[in-house]
Design a protein around this motif. Sequence first.
Motif, PDB file in Angstrom:
ATOM      1  N   GLN A   1       0.884  -1.376  -0.089  1.00  0.00           N
ATOM      2  CA  GLN A   1      -0.094  -0.213   0.042  1.00  0.00           C
ATOM      3  C   GLN A   1       0.908   1.037   0.031  1.00  0.00           C
ATOM      4  O   GLN A   1       1.392   1.505   0.903  1.00  0.00           O
ATOM      5  N   LEU A   2       0.965   1.917  -1.282  1.00  0.00           N
ATOM      6  CA  LEU A   2       1.612   3.085  -1.261  1.00  0.00           C
ATOM      7  C   LEU A   2       1.106   4.124  -0.501  1.00  0.00           C
ATOM      8  O   LEU A   2      -0.298   4.449  -0.527  1.00  0.00           O
ATOM      9  N   VAL A   3       1.763   4.839   0.693  1.00  0.00           N
ATOM     10  CA  VAL A   3       1.256   5.658   1.571  1.00  0.00           C
ATOM     11  C   VAL A   3       1.319   7.134   0.878  1.00  0.00           C
ATOM     12  O   VAL A   3       0.409   8.145   0.947  1.00  0.00           O
ATOM     13  N   ARG A   4       2.413   7.480   0.602  1.00  0.00           N
ATOM     14  CA  ARG A   4       2.847   8.780  -0.122  1.00  0.00           C
ATOM     15  C   ARG A   4       3.998   8.611  -0.973  1.00  0.00           C
ATOM     16  O   ARG A   4       4.748   7.760  -1.190  1.00  0.00           O
TER      17      ARG A   4
ATOM     18  N   LEU B   1      10.517  11.039  -2.218  1.00  0.00           N
ATOM     19  CA  LEU B   1      10.155  10.522  -0.933  1.00  0.00           C
ATOM     20  C   LEU B   1       9.106   9.594  -1.237  1.00  0.00           C
ATOM     21  O   LEU B   1       7.986   9.960  -1.937  1.00  0.00           O
ATOM     22  N   VAL B   2       9.049   8.210  -0.893  1.00  0.00           N
ATOM     23  CA  VAL B   2       8.118   7.098  -1.117  1.00  0.00           C
ATOM     24  C   VAL B   2       8.045   6.478   0.424  1.00  0.00           C
ATOM     25  O   VAL B   2       8.948   6.197   0.720  1.00  0.00           O
ATOM     26  N   THR B   3       6.766   6.331   0.697  1.00  0.00           N
ATOM     27  CA  THR B   3       6.432   5.454   1.986  1.00  0.00           C
ATOM     28  C   THR B   3       5.541   4.373   1.620  1.00  0.00           C
ATOM     29  O   THR B   3       4.458   4.838   0.981  1.00  0.00           O
ATOM     30  N   ALA B   4       5.587   3.202   2.027  1.00  0.00           N
ATOM     31  CA  ALA B   4       4.669   2.266   1.923  1.00  0.00           C
ATOM     32  C   ALA B   4       4.494   1.228   2.946  1.00  0.00           C
ATOM     33  O   ALA B   4       5.389   1.288   3.902  1.00  0.00           O
ATOM     34  N   GLU B   5       3.469   0.626   3.287  1.00  0.00           N
ATOM     35  CA  GLU B   5       3.248  -0.296   3.981  1.00  0.00           C
ATOM     36  C   GLU B   5       3.154  -1.768   3.397  1.00  0.00           C
ATOM     37  O   GLU B   5       2.542  -1.770   2.496  1.00  0.00           O
TER      38      GLU B   5
END
Length: 101
Positions: free
Chosen positions: A33-36, A41-45
Motif C-alpha cells: 500500500q503506497l502511502v505517499r 520520497l516514497v513511503t509504503a506499508e
Amino acid sequence: MATIAELVDPEMDRAARATVIRGDELERSGAVQLVRFSPSLVTAEVDDGAAHVELRAVDGVMHWRCTCAQGREGAFCVHCVATVRSLTRRTGGRSSQREPV
C-alpha cells in the motif's frame, strides 16, 4: 535534483535474485500500500510482516529504511523491492509522480 526513479536501478541491480523474486511476488499479491510518493520520497506499508518502507533521494543519493530484520540491518530487502515495483506499476513506469496515492 536526482529522483528516486533515477537512483533506484543500481539498488535493484545489486539486490539478490531471491530478494527480487520475493519482492515481485509480494507486489503481485497486492501486499503493498503506497502511502505517499513524490520525486524524492516514497513511503509504503507492506502486509508481509507489516513492514514500513521509506525510500528517499537526498543530494543525489538513494536512502532506504524498512522495519523488517534485513531492512534494519541496511539491506535493500524484499519490501523495498516490492515498493519499487508497486510504484513503477502504479505510475506507468514514472516513479516521479508528484501527487500522493
